[in-house]
Each structure stands twice: as C-alpha cells, then as structure tokens.
Motif scaffolding. Structure first.
Motif, PDB file in Angstrom:
ATOM      1  N   LEU A 128      56.748  -3.690   7.356  1.00  0.00           N
ATOM      2  CA  LEU A 128      55.850  -2.707   7.928  1.00  0.00           C
ATOM      3  C   LEU A 128      55.136  -2.018   6.774  1.00  0.00           C
ATOM      4  O   LEU A 128      55.757  -1.251   6.033  1.00  0.00           O
ATOM      5  CB  LEU A 128      56.645  -1.674   8.733  1.00  0.00           C
ATOM      6  N   PRO A 129      53.846  -2.322   6.560  1.00  0.00           N
ATOM      7  CA  PRO A 129      53.115  -1.600   5.509  1.00  0.00           C
ATOM      8  C   PRO A 129      53.151  -0.116   5.830  1.00  0.00           C
ATOM      9  O   PRO A 129      52.825   0.298   6.938  1.00  0.00           O
ATOM     10  CB  PRO A 129      51.696  -2.169   5.608  1.00  0.00           C
ATOM     11  N   LEU A 130      53.596   0.688   4.861  1.00  0.00           N
ATOM     12  CA  LEU A 130      53.811   2.099   5.160  1.00  0.00           C
ATOM     13  C   LEU A 130      53.680   2.939   3.899  1.00  0.00           C
ATOM     14  O   LEU A 130      54.356   2.694   2.909  1.00  0.00           O
ATOM     15  CB  LEU A 130      55.212   2.277   5.752  1.00  0.00           C
ATOM     16  N   GLY A 131      52.811   3.928   3.948  1.00  0.00           N
ATOM     17  CA  GLY A 131      52.652   4.852   2.837  1.00  0.00           C
ATOM     18  C   GLY A 131      51.890   4.241   1.673  1.00  0.00           C
ATOM     19  O   GLY A 131      51.455   3.099   1.715  1.00  0.00           O
ATOM     20  N   ASP A 132      51.747   5.039   0.652  1.00  0.00           N
ATOM     21  CA  ASP A 132      51.048   4.579  -0.543  1.00  0.00           C
ATOM     22  C   ASP A 132      52.036   4.556  -1.709  1.00  0.00           C
ATOM     23  O   ASP A 132      53.242   4.633  -1.505  1.00  0.00           O
ATOM     24  CB  ASP A 132      49.835   5.474  -0.828  1.00  0.00           C
ATOM     25  N   GLN A 133      51.533   4.473  -2.922  1.00  0.00           N
ATOM     26  CA  GLN A 133      52.392   4.375  -4.101  1.00  0.00           C
ATOM     27  C   GLN A 133      52.913   5.729  -4.580  1.00  0.00           C
ATOM     28  O   GLN A 133      53.637   5.794  -5.560  1.00  0.00           O
ATOM     29  CB  GLN A 133      51.605   3.705  -5.247  1.00  0.00           C
ATOM     30  N   SER A 134      52.561   6.807  -3.891  1.00  0.00           N
ATOM     31  CA  SER A 134      52.944   8.155  -4.321  1.00  0.00           C
ATOM     32  C   SER A 134      54.390   8.487  -3.962  1.00  0.00           C
ATOM     33  O   SER A 134      55.049   7.767  -3.212  1.00  0.00           O
ATOM     34  CB  SER A 134      52.027   9.188  -3.659  1.00  0.00           C
ATOM     35  N   LYS A 135      54.861   9.612  -4.474  1.00  0.00           N
ATOM     36  CA  LYS A 135      56.191  10.116  -4.145  1.00  0.00           C
ATOM     37  C   LYS A 135      56.289  10.416  -2.650  1.00  0.00           C
ATOM     38  O   LYS A 135      57.321  10.165  -2.031  1.00  0.00           O
ATOM     39  CB  LYS A 135      56.455  11.383  -4.968  1.00  0.00           C
ATOM     40  N   ASP A 136      55.209  10.942  -2.054  1.00  0.00           N
ATOM     41  CA  ASP A 136      55.205  11.196  -0.607  1.00  0.00           C
ATOM     42  C   ASP A 136      55.394   9.894   0.168  1.00  0.00           C
ATOM     43  O   ASP A 136      56.087   9.862   1.182  1.00  0.00           O
ATOM     44  CB  ASP A 136      53.908  11.878  -0.173  1.00  0.00           C
ATOM     45  N   GLY A 137      54.754   8.824  -0.316  1.00  0.00           N
ATOM     46  CA  GLY A 137      54.940   7.512   0.311  1.00  0.00           C
ATOM     47  C   GLY A 137      56.390   7.059   0.227  1.00  0.00           C
ATOM     48  O   GLY A 137      56.934   6.494   1.171  1.00  0.00           O
ATOM     49  N   ASP A 138      57.037   7.317  -0.917  1.00  0.00           N
ATOM     50  CA  ASP A 138      58.458   6.987  -1.082  1.00  0.00           C
ATOM     51  C   ASP A 138      59.307   7.716  -0.050  1.00  0.00           C
ATOM     52  O   ASP A 138      60.197   7.129   0.562  1.00  0.00           O
ATOM     53  CB  ASP A 138      58.957   7.379  -2.482  1.00  0.00           C
TER      54      ASP A 138
END
Length: 161
Positions: A128-138
């Motif tokens: 499931l593609p989810l979030g970006d490469q940022s800490k928030d995405g983590d």
C-alpha cells in the motif's frame, strides 16, 4: 480549574475500533481497494524463477516499486488467510530485495534469515503506497502497520525471533 480525565474501560478505544477505522477507508483489507500486489520468489530457487544469475539482476525485477514508501505484507502463495509478515519501508524495492537476500541466507539480521528461510518459493507480496519520505510519513506507516499486525496476526510476529 483543571479538568481531570475520567478514563474507564468503557470509553477506551478498542482494537476493533482501530481496525474498523482502516476498513472504512479501504486500507484494512489487504489485497483490496488501493492495495497492489506482486508475486515474489524467495530462496535460491529465485534465480531460476527469474531467469537470472546474479542478485543485481534480481534487484532490477522490483524497479516498479523503487523509491515507493509504504506498508507491505507477505502471504503464503494463494492463501490470503496465511499472513507471513507485515512491515513498512521508505523504499519497497530495497525491502523486497533485503528479504530475498535473507531467504537465501546471503545477508541480513540472523533472526530474519532464520525466519525467512522457511518461506521459500513464490509468496504473495501486497503493498500500500503510503506517506512520503518524511518522519511524518514514517509515523503514518507505523500506525497502519501496527493495526494490521493486530488484525492479521502474521506468523513471524507470533514466533519469538
């Protein structure tokens, strides 16, 4: 005057509430809605399966998910009731490659090498593609991962690694 929290068993959010939250957004049913899938071969038999001779050639087989962050799940081939593992990654192609190396006993943490060597041959890989490469995405990926682990109870999370 400061208000005191009155937390009781009756007003806590249950595991089922979190699972329902994901299900309503079509995120909780692995393999449905926005989930995508690949069939992956694990173990030494992957060389013959992919018609290649080197690990680098195998790595190129997963470029369709290169640099894609998301949540992923391994299932025993054609058995959506048998979840092997649920995880998260900032780069799904690299994570697939790492688990493949672990299944060949070529690289990786000893506990994962031991676990993945039992699941060789073809496995179903859902992501499931989810979030970006940022800490928030983590953080977002980790929350979804933990809820899915409660729902699906993956084999490799229930054994002591």
């Amino acid at each position: 005057m400061e208000e005191k929290l009155n937390i009781t068993h009756e007003n806590l959010i249950s595991n089922e509430d979190f699972i329902e939250f994901l299900d309503k957004r079509m995120l909780g049913n692995i393999g449905e809605g926005p989930w995508k899938s690949l069939t992956i071969c694990h173990g030494e038999e992957c060389f013959e399966h992919y018609g290649v001779t080197t690990y680098q050639q195998i790595r190129r087989k997963f470029e369709s998910v290169k640099n894609l962050a998301g949540v992923y799940a391994y299932f025993i081939k054609n058995q959506k009731t048998e979840c092997i593992y649920i995880g998260v990654s900032k780069n799904l192609s690299e994570r697939i490659y790492q688990h493949l190396l672990e299944s060949c006993n070529a690289w990786g943490h000893p506990r994962y090498k031991e676990a993945f060597k039992n699941y060789r041959g073809e496995v179903d890989f859902y992501y499931l593609p989810l979030g970006d490469q940022s800490k928030d995405g983590d953080y977002l990926r980790s929350i979804v991962e933990k809820i899915l682990q409660v729902k699906y109870k993956p084999i490799l999370h229930s054994i002591k690694l």
